[in-house]
Design an enzyme around this catalytic site. Structure first.
Site, short mmCIF file in Angstrom:
data_model
loop_
_atom_site.label_atom_id
_atom_site.label_comp_id
_atom_site.label_asym_id
_atom_site.label_seq_id
_atom_site.Cartn_x
_atom_site.Cartn_y
_atom_site.Cartn_z
CG ASP A 29 5.56 -37.17 -21.88
OD1 ASP A 29 5.05 -36.82 -20.79
OD2 ASP A 29 6.39 -36.75 -22.56
CG ASP A 49 10.96 -31.78 -20.41
OD1 ASP A 49 10.47 -32.52 -19.71
OD2 ASP A 49 10.59 -31.66 -21.65
C1 GLA Z 1 8.08 -34.06 -22.56
C2 GLA Z 1 9.16 -34.93 -21.92
C3 GLA Z 1 10.43 -35.00 -22.58
C4 GLA Z 1 10.11 -35.23 -24.09
C5 GLA Z 1 9.14 -34.45 -24.61
C6 GLA Z 1 8.66 -34.95 -26.27
O1 GLA Z 1 8.43 -32.80 -22.47
O2 GLA Z 1 9.28 -34.52 -20.50
O3 GLA Z 1 11.53 -35.60 -21.89
O4 GLA Z 1 9.98 -36.64 -24.25
O5 GLA Z 1 8.01 -34.59 -23.92
O6 GLA Z 1 7.63 -34.21 -26.77
#
Ligand code: GLA
Length: 728
Positions: free
Chosen positions: A477, A543
């Site tokens: 990520d 997200d």
């Molecule tokens: C980001 C990702 C999420 C999750 C969070 C964890 O927002 O897009 O899917 O993994 O980080 O902190």
């Protein structure tokens, strides 16, 4: 002249204050650090710096990651706020990054989130607006008051950041809470009040297929602070119940609606039935971890015909393990037998360079547990994946998202788990022994999105550690990497590719297959280069959350042009599923999507050949959610071995038609109603929009029955998911 103007202005100001319905404050005294004396009304903060409440503290030149700081807001609260409302006063502080505890004139008012030294551990509430009600006895009317706010900030930025603080009269939703939930064949309304008040409840029931309303009721209610008022009504499957509460005493309206779930998937037969993918890709020499996905009554015995040397089967669990050195396609027959009969399924084990020949199916901890995840919670979903029968439908990855990392690396620089994960390797071993796979999360930056340790500078070491734990899936990520990225001038695609390419090199050096999941929200058109860093999937958007707006933007709007980029081994990832109990924290709740929106969600993800990562707590899965996730005909579309992502063929009057060709020569077609009302759709006409001639019957995939190609009403935000086999 001057002499007159000033007193007149003051008088006017006082008059205005006397009328004021609310007071806004946009600055406060601020100090880094922590001392309980700061909460006291009389504390002298005159030496503290002044900060705006409308910008986070980093934007104002303050660095204070992973620490406490205090704000002290000085404000005159006019006695006019007492008039025409409840006695209570509202402190509307807006969102605060990340947690707060608040005092008014030394009296404790409220707390949001939880601090690292609290028994429940750190829980950020950065995005939650704080609305605290205060006892009027603690207010100094028409004099200066002090609102003292202790803030803990995980990572950066920090503090108040969005808007001025408002002190005013509470709105009805501040002093009355209304919750409407479903229970079996009934729907239950709970009203709770913080003050004595009264109002009218109105309830109506709507049929989602005709939009007609029936059974309207009106009831007066008296609410008092010490008691809950509960009303309940019978409700039938698929009905929509809408409730409003009108406060007669202080004014204001609250409303909520509840759509009763309805199950379309027929129950699985007691005889064995194969529901899993038809191929499995593994690299030469890599461990094979594959669980045969048969539903049916237990006990069940398994056999596999045509197994190559080096691969063995656990005949009671149905788990394949071992490895194959030689590249090639190995045709197998998977067999399951129980007291009611036997099922046989042709299957191909493909030993070659490609893995993830069909989209990954499994679970991820984020949408349910957020940063509160623990090994125990992961194990509970993993065990439920087996016990509740989801593993019999091909769900196999158990992915730990953010918040497993310790605060510091070990002395040799290796990454270690925090106390919530006492034995990650043990977890991996247990999963593998049951034919399931372990996933993990990290960031190419120094910090993850949740503020935990990232991988920056330790890429090789982390890849090796994960291999030692038996990791089969890495979600990588971007998050903290933006710091590295922003410090350089390079904005070329290569600059976006670099961190992902680096990790790919080390992942591929490991003696096991690790699904490589890129998470950078679609930057630099990741779908055009993801395959070049050997990624098996890439997030295409930010997200997801459990609202129709989010589902619509991510699932429909953002996917229309992406179908050319998906295929066996590399998939577009529109994010994890938001059905069942979710909450991104310790507090889980039912998905806010209506049942029809949830059918739409799963249908669309199947058509999009998307990663099917369940986001809810599997241990708490209900029959409706099971029906969504475990329909073998629906899942077969997602897992189709051609791996062609659906294309939007038609978008007319809020009816969208998406389709994808399947390996058996048929076409899977989703007809979605994005309107706010039900719409009758004639299947023959809908197919004609796609230049297809409708056969007399088509397959309804959710209901698993052949239906005539006539007219069906599609509920608002709902879908008809059909399979058309023109050549059969
Ligand atoms: C980001 C990702 C999420 C999750 C969070 C964890 O927002 O897009 O899917 O993994 O980080 O902190």
């Amino acid at each position: 002249m001057k002499k007159l103007i000033i007193p007149t202005l003051l008088l006017l100001l006082n008059l205005l204050m006397a009328q004021a319905q609310e007071v806004m404050v946009s600055e406060a005294r601020f100090c880094k650090g922590d001392d309980p004396a700061y909460q006291k009304a009389g504390f002298d903060d005159s030496s503290w710096q002044v900060l705006s409440l409308e910008k986070d503290w980093v934007q104002q030149g303050v660095r204070n990651p992973d620490s406490y700081a205090w704000y002290r807001i000085h404000v005159v609260i006019p006695s006019s706020l007492k008039k025409g409302s409840t006695d209570l006063v509202l402190l509307d502080l807006g969102p605060i990054d990340d947690t707060d505890e608040t005092w008014l004139n030394g009296h404790f008012v409220g707390k949001s989130g939880s601090n690292p030294d609290d028994p429940e551990g750190y829980v950020s509430k950065w995005n939650t607006p704080r609305r605290y009600l205060v006892d009027p006895k603690t207010v100094r009317w028409d004099k200066e008051n002090v609102i003292a706010v202790r803030v803990y900030n995980g990572g950066d930025p920090g503090g108040f950041f969005e808007r001025p603080v408002r002190i005013g009269k509470p709105a009805v939703n501040d002093f009355v809470s209304l919750s409407l939930t479903g229970e079996k064949d009934a729907c239950r309304l709970v009203l709770k009040a913080a003050v004595k008040t009264s109002g009218i409840v109105e309830m109506k029931v709507t049929n989602p297929l005709t939009a007609e309303s029936g059974l309207a009721q009106m009831r007066p209610v008296r609410l008092s602070p010490k008691q809950e008022t509960v009303l309940s009504w019978p409700v039938e499957e698929q009905q929509l119940v809408s409730v409003t509460y009108r406060d007669e005493k202080y004014g204001g309206v609250l409303s909520a609606s509840y759509a009763a779930p309805y199950i379309l998937t027929p129950p699985a037969p007691v005889t064995p039935r194969y529901n899993g993918p038809l191929v499995f890709g593994v690299r030469p020499g890599s461990p094979i971890i594959f669980r045969l996905a048969f539903s049916g009554e237990r006990p069940m015995k398994y056999a596999v015909e045509g197994l190559p040397d080096g691969v063995s089967l656990d005949p009671s669990k149905g788990v394949l393990s071992g490895s194959v050195a030689e590249k090639g396609d190995y045709p197998l027959v998977l067999v399951a037998t129980n007291a009611h009969g036997e099922a046989r399924q042709a299957f191909t084990l493909k030993v070659g360079d490609k893995i993830a020949l069909t989209p990954p199916m499994g679970w991820n901890s984020w949408n349910c547990w957020g940063l509160s995840v623990s090994q125990e919670k992961v194990m509970s979903s993993a065990a439920a994946l087996i016990n509740r029968g989801l593993a019999d439908y091909g769900y196999s990855y158990i992915n730990v998202d953010d918040a497993w990392e310790a605060e510091e690396r070990a002395a040799d620089g290796s990454i270690v788990c925090n106390e919530k994960f006492p034995d990650m390797k043990g977890l991996g071993d247990w999963l593998h022994a049951n034919g399931l796979k372990l996933g993990i999360y990290s960031s190419p930056g120094d910090r993850t999105c949740g503020g935990y340790l990232g991988t920056l500078g330790h890429e090789q070491q982390d890849a090796e550690t994960w291999n030692a734990w038996g990791v089969d899936y890495l979600k990588y990520d971007w998050c903290g990497y933006s710091k590295v990225f922003n410090a350089q001038a390079d904005r070329s695609t290569a600059a976006y590719v670099r961190p992902y390419l680096k990790m790919q090199e080390y992942l591929r050096q490991q003696p096991r297959d690790i699904f490589y999941s890129l998470c950078q929200y679609g930057m630099a058109n990741v779908w055009t280069w993801g395959h070049a860093v050997d990624a098996n999937s890439w997030r295409t958007t930010g997200d997801i959350t459990d609202t129709w707006q989010s589902l619509y933007n991510i699932g429909f709007e953002r996917q229309t042009k992406l179908y050319p980029y998906a295929g066996p081994g590399h998939w577009n990832d529109p994010d994890m599923l938001v059905v069942g109990k979710v909450g991104w924290s310790d507090h889980l709740r039912d998905s806010r999507l209506t049942p029809d929106e949830q059918y739409t969600h799963i249908t669309l993800w199947s058509l999009l050949a998307a990663n099917m990562l369940i986001g809810c707590d599997i241990a708490q899965i209900d029959d409706f959610t099971f029906n969504l996730l475990c329909n073998n005909e629906v899942n077969a579309v997602n897992q189709d071995i051609l791996g062609i992502q659906a294309h939007r063929d038609s978008d007319q009057d809020g009816i969208q038609i998406w389709s994808r060709p399947l390996a058996d020569g048929c076409i899977a077609i989703g007809i979605f109603n994005l309107n706010e009302d039900p719409v009758p759709v004639n299947l023959t006409e809908a197919l004609a929009r796609m230049h297809l001639i409708a056969p007399p019957t088509v397959r309804d995939l959710w209901r698993q029955e052949d239906i005539p190609a006539t007219t069906y009403v599609i509920p608002s935000h709902g879908v008809r998911f059909i399979k058309l086999c023109p050549c059969l």
